[in-house]
Structures are given as C-alpha cells and as structure tokens.
Design a protein around this motif. Sequence first.
Motif, short mmCIF file in Angstrom:
data_model
loop_
_atom_site.label_atom_id
_atom_site.label_comp_id
_atom_site.label_asym_id
_atom_site.label_seq_id
_atom_site.Cartn_x
_atom_site.Cartn_y
_atom_site.Cartn_z
N ALA A 5 0.83 -1.21 0.00
CA ALA A 5 0.00 0.00 0.00
C ALA A 5 0.86 1.26 0.00
CB ALA A 5 -0.94 -0.01 1.21
N ARG A 6 1.97 1.22 0.73
CA ARG A 6 2.86 2.40 0.76
C ARG A 6 3.46 2.66 -0.61
NH1 ARG A 6 4.34 0.38 5.99
NH2 ARG A 6 6.35 -0.44 5.25
N TRP A 7 3.77 1.60 -1.33
CA TRP A 7 4.34 1.78 -2.67
C TRP A 7 3.29 2.33 -3.64
CZ3 TRP A 7 9.33 1.74 -3.97
CH2 TRP A 7 10.24 1.12 -3.10
N THR A 8 2.08 1.79 -3.59
CA THR A 8 1.06 2.27 -4.52
C THR A 8 0.65 3.70 -4.22
OG1 THR A 8 -0.68 1.26 -3.15
CG2 THR A 8 0.19 -0.05 -4.98
N GLU A 9 0.71 4.10 -2.96
CA GLU A 9 0.39 5.48 -2.59
C GLU A 9 1.33 6.48 -3.25
OE1 GLU A 9 0.45 5.53 1.63
OE2 GLU A 9 -1.45 4.44 1.85
N GLN A 10 2.58 6.06 -3.49
CA GLN A 10 3.54 6.99 -4.12
C GLN A 10 3.55 6.87 -5.64
OE1 GLN A 10 7.45 6.10 -2.58
NE2 GLN A 10 7.84 4.54 -4.12
N GLY A 11 2.67 6.01 -6.19
CA GLY A 11 2.52 5.95 -7.64
C GLY A 11 3.10 4.74 -8.32
N SER A 12 3.71 3.83 -7.57
CA SER A 12 4.25 2.60 -8.15
C SER A 12 3.16 1.54 -8.20
CB SER A 12 5.42 2.09 -7.31
OG SER A 12 6.48 3.03 -7.30
N THR A 13 3.40 0.49 -8.96
CA THR A 13 2.50 -0.65 -8.95
C THR A 13 3.06 -1.70 -8.01
OG1 THR A 13 3.60 -1.66 -10.86
CG2 THR A 13 1.71 -0.22 -11.30
N ALA A 14 2.20 -2.60 -7.52
CA ALA A 14 2.64 -3.60 -6.56
C ALA A 14 1.78 -4.85 -6.68
CB ALA A 14 2.58 -3.05 -5.14
N ALA A 15 2.38 -5.98 -6.33
CA ALA A 15 1.68 -7.26 -6.36
C ALA A 15 2.22 -8.14 -5.25
CB ALA A 15 1.85 -7.94 -7.71
N ALA A 16 1.38 -9.07 -4.79
CA ALA A 16 1.80 -9.98 -3.72
C ALA A 16 2.71 -11.08 -4.25
CB ALA A 16 0.58 -10.60 -3.04
N THR A 17 2.52 -11.45 -5.51
CA THR A 17 3.31 -12.52 -6.14
C THR A 17 3.71 -12.09 -7.55
OG1 THR A 17 1.27 -13.57 -6.93
CG2 THR A 17 2.16 -14.34 -4.81
N PRO A 18 4.72 -12.73 -8.11
CA PRO A 18 5.14 -12.38 -9.48
C PRO A 18 4.02 -12.58 -10.49
CG PRO A 18 6.81 -13.71 -8.38
CD PRO A 18 5.60 -13.74 -7.50
N ASP A 19 3.95 -11.68 -11.47
CA ASP A 19 2.96 -11.80 -12.53
C ASP A 19 3.56 -11.28 -13.83
OD1 ASP A 19 2.78 -8.98 -12.46
OD2 ASP A 19 1.12 -9.04 -11.03
N GLU A 20 2.73 -11.20 -14.86
CA GLU A 20 3.22 -10.85 -16.20
C GLU A 20 3.82 -9.46 -16.27
OE1 GLU A 20 -0.99 -9.67 -15.70
OE2 GLU A 20 0.09 -11.56 -15.45
N ARG A 21 3.55 -8.60 -15.29
CA ARG A 21 4.14 -7.26 -15.31
C ARG A 21 5.66 -7.30 -15.18
NH1 ARG A 21 0.08 -4.41 -11.06
NH2 ARG A 21 0.09 -6.58 -10.29
N LEU A 22 6.17 -8.38 -14.61
CA LEU A 22 7.62 -8.54 -14.51
C LEU A 22 8.29 -8.54 -15.88
CD1 LEU A 22 8.45 -11.22 -11.78
CD2 LEU A 22 9.22 -8.85 -11.88
#
Length: 280
Positions: free
Chosen positions: A44-61
């Motif tokens: 949540a802290r990362w998304t608040e500053q404008g980054s994307t975040a995920a709990a596990t690896p996904d295709e965005r990698l």
Amino acid sequence: MTQELTLALIGGGNMANALATGLIGRRCAAADVHVIDPNEALRARWTEQGSTAAATPDERLSACRVWFFAVKPQVMREVVQQCRPFLRPDTLVISIAAGIPGEAIGRWLGGEGAPHAKLVRCMPNTPALIASGITGMYAMQGVEADDRALAENLLRAVGEIVWVDRDESIDAVTAVSGSGPAYVFLFLEALIQAGTEQGLTAGQARQLALATFHGATQLATLSPDSPAVLRDRVTSKGGTTAAALAVFQEAGFERIVGQAVRAAAERAAELARELAGDRE
C-alpha cells in the motif's frame, strides 16, 4: 542519464525503499517501478507513491528491464523460481542476497543447461538507507558493458560502489563492509560506556564518540596519508593516546578484528553451501 528505466523490486523492504528513493525523480518515475512483496501494508505504501505492486510475481515482470532481488537468503530460491516464467533474455538481474552465489541464481532462473548470465551480485550495507552506503559488486560473464554501467548507476543511488573480479570475493565484501557497520556500532557502544564510567553523562559521551568517529573517518577519507600515519600523528610518545593504544595492542586488537572478519566470511561461504549447494 535519461534512458528509460523500468525496475522490478522483488522484496519491498528497507533496501528496496532506499534504492527507489535515490532513483525516483532522477532516473525513473514512480510509475516505472513495480514492487513484489507479500506484505499488504508495504504494498500500500508503494502504490500510494505511484508505483504498482503485487503480492506474487505476474506478467508485469516481463515489462521490467531490471529485476532487483531484495529478499532474505532463506527464501531466495523459492522467489527466484516464482519469477522465472516472466524472465526475458535481456533482463538484467541484480541480487543483494547474502551468501547466494551468482552461479546458483543464474541456474535457478535459466536451468542447468542454460543459466541466466545477465546477473550482477551485490552486497550493500545499511548506511545505504541514508545514501551513505558502499556496495561490493560482481558481474557474471553475460553482463555486457551497458548492463554493467546500468547496475553501477543503480547502486550509486545509495552510496559508493566497488567492483570485484570473483563471485567468492563478495563473501569478503560481506565480512568487511556488509557486516562492518555492526563492528562500528559495537565500538561506539563500548566507547560511550567507557566515557560514562569516567564521569561523563550518557549524552556527553555519545556526542563525543559520534563526532570523533565522524571526524576521524572524514579525515581518513580526505587525507592522502594512510590510517597508520594518521594514527602516529595523534600518538605522542608517553602520552595519553599511547597509553590507550598499548592496552589495545596487549589485548590483540588487530588479531581480534582479523578473526571477526574471517568468521563473517566463513559464515557467508557456509550460507552458500546451505542455501545454494556447493559452488561448481
């Protein structure tokens, strides 16, 4: 540098945050950073500053030019293998996991027959959290000049860098600078305690000890003379400094430091065997 950078921070804790603080706004935008971490509050802290975040690896990698592994050594194999399906041949992988050799990480990413070779192994230290760290770096054979320069620029965001020529040398880096802040803090604790035993208040002793360490290291950094020469200049024959140094020497201070650094290096090698198997 103005070249576009897309960065995956695999592990979003303190070291990843320090790196991002040095890079966002200078080298990339917050939106160019993708963070993977199982901790919901951290994400949540990362998304608040404008980054994307995920709990596990996904295709965005797959869209990220650089993967920066900042997870604990004990979970490194599992996390690397979770990320493996999204790896591209041109992905630059940077690892700060203590004790995990680059050969093992490359094998986990690419398999026994085709290890991923665009990989840089690093060992930063905790002063990186205030952009005053130093990082030892080793580049695997598949790292080309532009990737090496990119990795160097990334780690310079949190302090100085030193390149080494062998993967095994990162164990020595770990023992000297990776663990080194703890040695300094231990000496500071002892110096502050000794000051209070001589009648100073805890606050006075702390201020004197911290300023002395800061000033002495700055002097050593800026002076062309060696630490031995600088020490001799402070030490008058028969004076107070000579009396103190004599006690250190009688106690085997240099031998103790050597033994401590050796123990840390040996433990780093043990971690490699425990967590990654023997080096080939």
